[in-house]
Design a protein around this motif. Structure first.
Motif, PDB file in Angstrom:
ATOM      1  N   GLY A 178       4.546 111.497  11.288  1.00 36.42           N
ATOM      2  CA  GLY A 178       4.162 111.456  12.698  1.00 36.42           C
ATOM      3  C   GLY A 178       5.216 110.768  13.544  1.00 36.42           C
ATOM      4  N   GLU A 187      -1.665 107.930  18.711  1.00 39.44           N
ATOM      5  CA  GLU A 187      -1.782 109.370  18.418  1.00 39.44           C
ATOM      6  C   GLU A 187      -1.845 109.593  16.913  1.00 39.44           C
ATOM      7  N   ASP A 190      -5.258 108.562  15.473  1.00 38.65           N
ATOM      8  CA  ASP A 190      -6.265 109.590  15.748  1.00 38.65           C
ATOM      9  C   ASP A 190      -6.128 110.762  14.784  1.00 38.65           C
ATOM     10  N   GLN A 191      -4.882 111.206  14.653  1.00 36.08           N
ATOM     11  CA  GLN A 191      -4.639 112.364  13.795  1.00 36.08           C
ATOM     12  C   GLN A 191      -4.940 112.064  12.330  1.00 36.08           C
ATOM     13  N   ILE A 226       0.387 116.980  11.046  1.00 33.68           N
ATOM     14  CA  ILE A 226       0.127 115.726  11.772  1.00 33.68           C
ATOM     15  C   ILE A 226       0.490 115.812  13.256  1.00 33.68           C
ATOM     16  N   HIS A 227       1.589 116.487  13.574  1.00 33.02           N
ATOM     17  CA  HIS A 227       2.021 116.494  14.973  1.00 33.02           C
ATOM     18  C   HIS A 227       1.600 117.754  15.710  1.00 33.02           C
ATOM     19  N   SER A 228       0.634 118.460  15.121  1.00 28.49           N
ATOM     20  CA  SER A 228       0.119 119.692  15.735  1.00 28.49           C
ATOM     21  C   SER A 228       1.256 120.610  16.158  1.00 28.49           C
ATOM     22  N   ASN A 318      -4.679 118.958  24.276  1.00 25.64           N
ATOM     23  CA  ASN A 318      -5.829 118.114  24.004  1.00 25.64           C
ATOM     24  C   ASN A 318      -7.081 118.598  24.702  1.00 25.64           C
ATOM     25  N   ARG A 362      -9.253 113.348  19.607  1.00 27.91           N
ATOM     26  CA  ARG A 362      -7.891 113.043  19.199  1.00 27.91           C
ATOM     27  C   ARG A 362      -6.902 113.568  20.231  1.00 27.91           C
ATOM     28  N   VAL A 364      -3.315 115.146  21.020  1.00 24.14           N
ATOM     29  CA  VAL A 364      -2.410 116.003  20.279  1.00 24.14           C
ATOM     30  C   VAL A 364      -1.090 116.092  21.013  1.00 24.14           C
TER      31      VAL A 364
END
Ligand SMILES: Nc1ncnc2c1ncn2[C@@H]1O[C@H](COP(=O)(O)OP(=O)(O)OP(=O)(O)O)[C@@H](O)[C@H]1O
Length: 785
Positions: A178, A187, A190-191, A226-228, A318, A362, A364
């Motif tokens: 991340g 962030e 949350d993830q 993890i980092h979308s 988000n 969360r 994103v």
């Protein structure tokens, strides 16, 4: 892979991929997968799948069964055209005029038999390898360019192997990936919570090493998510997943056996059907013995096509983050839905409420198009700093988790230095030398008598080791020359001396009488030595001892007879030394350069080995795909190794100055700085070596191979003046050469940094570091190409 791009329409299967690229791989029949994110773990020889999932750029982009969204044809996420790739030494190309198109908002499965080139294709897409010919575009640009976002945070890459740090906890793993992608602490937190729930991972504090194979793969999956990312690339991911749930987590071989079929596609269809019907894997396997999976699957397809389902992957926005919902709701195609449920499925996904909360709360990361050059620079600096922070933290965690190794690394240079100081530079002692004395029996004599008797005894008495503290020699009396010779020949003594008969008389006459000595006197006053000269250092020590003792003996004889002692002295005068002392020993010469040798060597090995481990583990590639730069890796190692180096250097300086009282006459801080620079130089060379090597042992061999030339050609153990002239020029190509001279000048002569013998060592070391860095970066690039 041959030139084949075929597209198959999803026949209406639940949440299946809308578009499936099928490659005719090495002539083997390819298969169509029609299910959600369905891929199968790798196998030996069995068909395997690599999946590239193109995430929708817009939150509302969805894959709707038989209901294509407006974005469907708008953009291509990945386009491969006429790709050619042949590995060096291979007879045939891996990729031969290969084409592939992955549209945004699609799930694309690349199927093919083992070894057909799926991983190669993906590694070219993520920028780890380059094509020989043809083109790849990702988000409309070549991988490696800024617009493509690859390498970088637009892509999530899950390699075929686990590629995780085994000593990390799950939390640290996700934090690492991340942070590399520029996510903030909140962030990431949350993830992490979300992904642990979503992928049913063990608690975050669990160490990766202690996880099962399947759990590790899910952590690896989480690290890619993890980092979308906008583009998720999974190389043979974690088993069969559907709607965010794992349907099966076994190797293809095991599944093929369990379901009694030759085709993985059959199993995929069957599992999806069972999932929809709420049948467990065990029940399914049991049923399978009676049922034909293909027939069932076909039935299922027609059955499922009645249901209206939708799916979207992780949204980068988000506000419209995916959430659980019942697909039978009236929401239109614009509503993002994750893990759709059909009314026929009685089993809800795990903790739907918790997940829904987690998903909607969360934050994103989304990739934003940069607005200005200034903004670009700012983001670049922020991301660079973030990546560096992650790398340094990673190095430190790995170092601290390996305490025994850390302890060893810290004290190893100290042990080596102590070893050098204790063993090297001392004068040899107790050297056994025979004495055959035909002159006198050495009983009852006085050193102060001026008489022609017992002079041999006076000489023997003055030899160090006879009655003195200095125990250089150990004299062993023999009656005959034959006996003494025999002992020397047998290697029991280093030689023997013979005093002829009437030696005292002849010697007295030669030295004291003043008359012109006769031939008889000249011959009769000679003490003869026969020696084993095989060891230069020992022979030199004995020889020097005899000469100096003889000088003392003559002076003492002259004084006892009332002469001026100066008459007995050799008329050569050594004044007080300008630098050093009259009894400078070899240790004083060796110690300053030994520090450099030791400090250079340790990081050379540890840096190289760490880098190779990172490479072998696959974590290096993973980091590179996430946007980590070679120079950042180098800097991160400089920081962490720098901490170790500082401790090592300070300990070594303490040892030599306090324990062994070796003088350091110049500014000691310059000595410490030079040592640190040399350590960084070794680290950089280790890095360079490890970019060529594939195994740790190769790096160690290269390090050892470079150690001796470096030591010898830098004048560490032997003065450079003693090596052949042409080698003296070549010696400048050795990294420690000029630094050695600087260090010696600082330590023994007490010169400062401004002296022309000192500063070149600093400049050359910095030059070597830069050269190694440039070469490492170039080699990295070349290897990739
Ligand atoms: N670095 C390399 N040097 C030489 N040959 C290689 C290299 N990497 C892969 N190959 C060869 O290229 C071919 C394709 O390899 P690749 O890993 O892309 O296959 P794959 O389709 O991903 O296989 P699998 O499904 O078993 O993972 C194989 O024959 C492999 O042996």
């Amino acid at each position: 892979m041959e030139d084949t791009e075929q597209k198959y329409e999803n026949p209406g299967f639940e949440a299946g991929p809308e578009e499936i690229g099928m490659a005719n791989l090495n002539g083997n029949a390819a298969a169509v997968l029609a299910t959600t994110t369905t891929t199968v773990a790798p196998s030996n020889g069995a068909a395997a799948a690599a999946t590239s999932i193109s995430m929708p750029k817009e939150a509302t982009t969805r894959i709707v069964n038989n209901t294509r969204s407006a974005e469907w044809n708008a953009n291509n996420a990945v386009v491969i055209r006429n790709a050619m790739k042949t590995y060096r030494g291979a007879k045939s190309p891996v990729l031969n005029d290969f084409n592939m198109t992955v549209k945004e908002g699609t799930i694309y499965s690349l199927l093919g038999s083992s070894g057909c080139g799926k991983t190669t294709t993906l590694s070219c897409v993520v920028g780890l390898r380059k094509l020989d010919d043809g083109s790849i575009t990702v988000f409309g640009a070549r991988p490696g360019t800024k617009q493509s976002g690859i390498p970088g945070r637009r892509v999530g890459y899950m390699p075929q192997d686990i590629c995780l740090y085994e000593d990390f906890t799950i939390c640290e793993t996700l934090q690492y990936f991340g942070t590399i992608c520029g996510m903030t602490k909140d962030e990431i937190e949350d993830q992490v919570d979300f992904l642990i729930d979503f992928l049913d991972l063990p608690p975050a504090y669990r160490t990766v090493r202690t996880l099962s194979g399947g759990q590790k793969r899910r952590v690896s999956f989480a690290a890619a998510l993890i980092h979308s990312p906008e583009l998720l690339i999974l190389d043979e991911p974690i088993g069969l997943m559907r709607s965010g749930r794992l349907l099966a987590e076994k190797s293809p071989d095991a599944l093929l056996q369990e379901y009694n079929t030759n085709l993985l596609e059959d199993i995929v269809l069957k599992l999806c059907k069972n999932d929809t019907m709420g049948i467990t894997e065990e029940e399914a396997a049991k049923q399978n013995e009676e049922d034909d999976p293909v027939a069932q699957a076909i039935e299922e397809i027609s059955f499922q096509s009645q249901a209206r389902l939708s799916i979207t992957a992780m949204s980068p926005n988000n506000a419209s983050a995916p959430r659980f919902r019942n697909s039978t709701s009236k929401d239109g195609p614009g509503s993002p839905v994750l893990a759709p449920k059909v009314s026929t499925n009685p089993q809800p996904p795990q903790n739907p409420h918790k997940l829904e909360k987690s998903l909607s709360s969360r934050s994103v990361i989304s990739y934003k198009r940069k607005q200005s050059f200034k903004q670009d620079i700012h983001d670049e600096i922020y991301l660079g700093f973030s990546r560096l922070k992650a790398l340094v933290r990673k190095n430190l965690i790995l170092l601290m988790r390996n305490r025994k190794f850390l302890f060893f690394v810290l004290i190893l240079p100290c042990i080596q230095m102590m070893n050098v100081c204790v063993t090297v530079g001392n004068d040899p002692t107790d050297l056994e030398v025979g004495v055959v004395n035909f002159d006198s029996d050495c009983k009852n004599y006085s050193m102060d008598d001026c008489i022609p008797r017992h002079l041999s005894c006076r000489f023997l008495d003055l030899l160090p080791g006879q009655n003195s503290q200095n125990r250089t020699l150990k004299l062993i009396p023999f009656d005959t020359e034959e006996e003494a010779l025999e002992q020397t020949k047998a290697g029991k003594t280093w030689g023997f001396m013979v005093f002829p008969e009437n030696y005292s008389t002849y010697m007295y006459e030669r030295a004291i009488s003043g008359a012109e000595p006769t031939e008889e006197v000249l011959n009769g006053s000679i003490i003869s030595f026969e020696m084993d000269m095989t060891s230069k250092q020992v022979a030199e020590t004995i020889r020097t001892t005899f000469f100096f003792t003889f000088q003392k003996y003559i002076i003492q004889l002259f004084e006892s007879c009332g002469f001026d002692r100066r008459v007995g002295e050799i008329p050569l005068k050594l004044e007080e030394p300008i630098y050093g002392s009259t009894d400078t020993n070899f240790r004083q010469f060796l110690a300053p350069s030994a520090i450099l040798g030791i400090i250079f060597f340790c990081p050379l090995i540890t840096g190289g080995v760490n880098h190779i481990s990172d490479k072998k583990r696959g974590t290096l590639d993973r980091g590179l795909v996430s946007g980590v730069r070679t120079v950042e890796i180098l800097v991160s190692y400089f920081i962490t190794e720098g901490i170790v180096l500082v401790v090592q250097t300070l300990l070594i300086f303490l040892i030599i100055t306090q324990l062994f009282t070796i003088e350091f006459n110049g500014p000691i801080y310059w000595g410490i700085i030079l040592s640190l620079l040399i350590g960084f130089c070794g680290l950089s060379l280790g890095f360079l070596a490890s970019t060529f090597c594939t195994e740790e042992v190769q790096t160690i061999l290269v390090s050892i191979g470079s150690y001796y030339p470096n030591m010898v050609l830098s004048g560490m153990v032997w003065p450079l003046e003693g090596i052949p002239k042409f080698l003296q020029y070549i010696a400048y190509l050795v990294p420690c050469n000029m630094a050695c001279e600087s260090m010696r000048s600082l330590a023994t002569r007490g010169w400062g940094i401004d002296h022309p013998h000192v500063w070149p060592g600093f400049v050359s070391t910095i030059g070597w570091i830069l050269l190694y860095w440039i070469l490492t970066i170039l080699v990295h690039k070349t290897v990739k190409n």
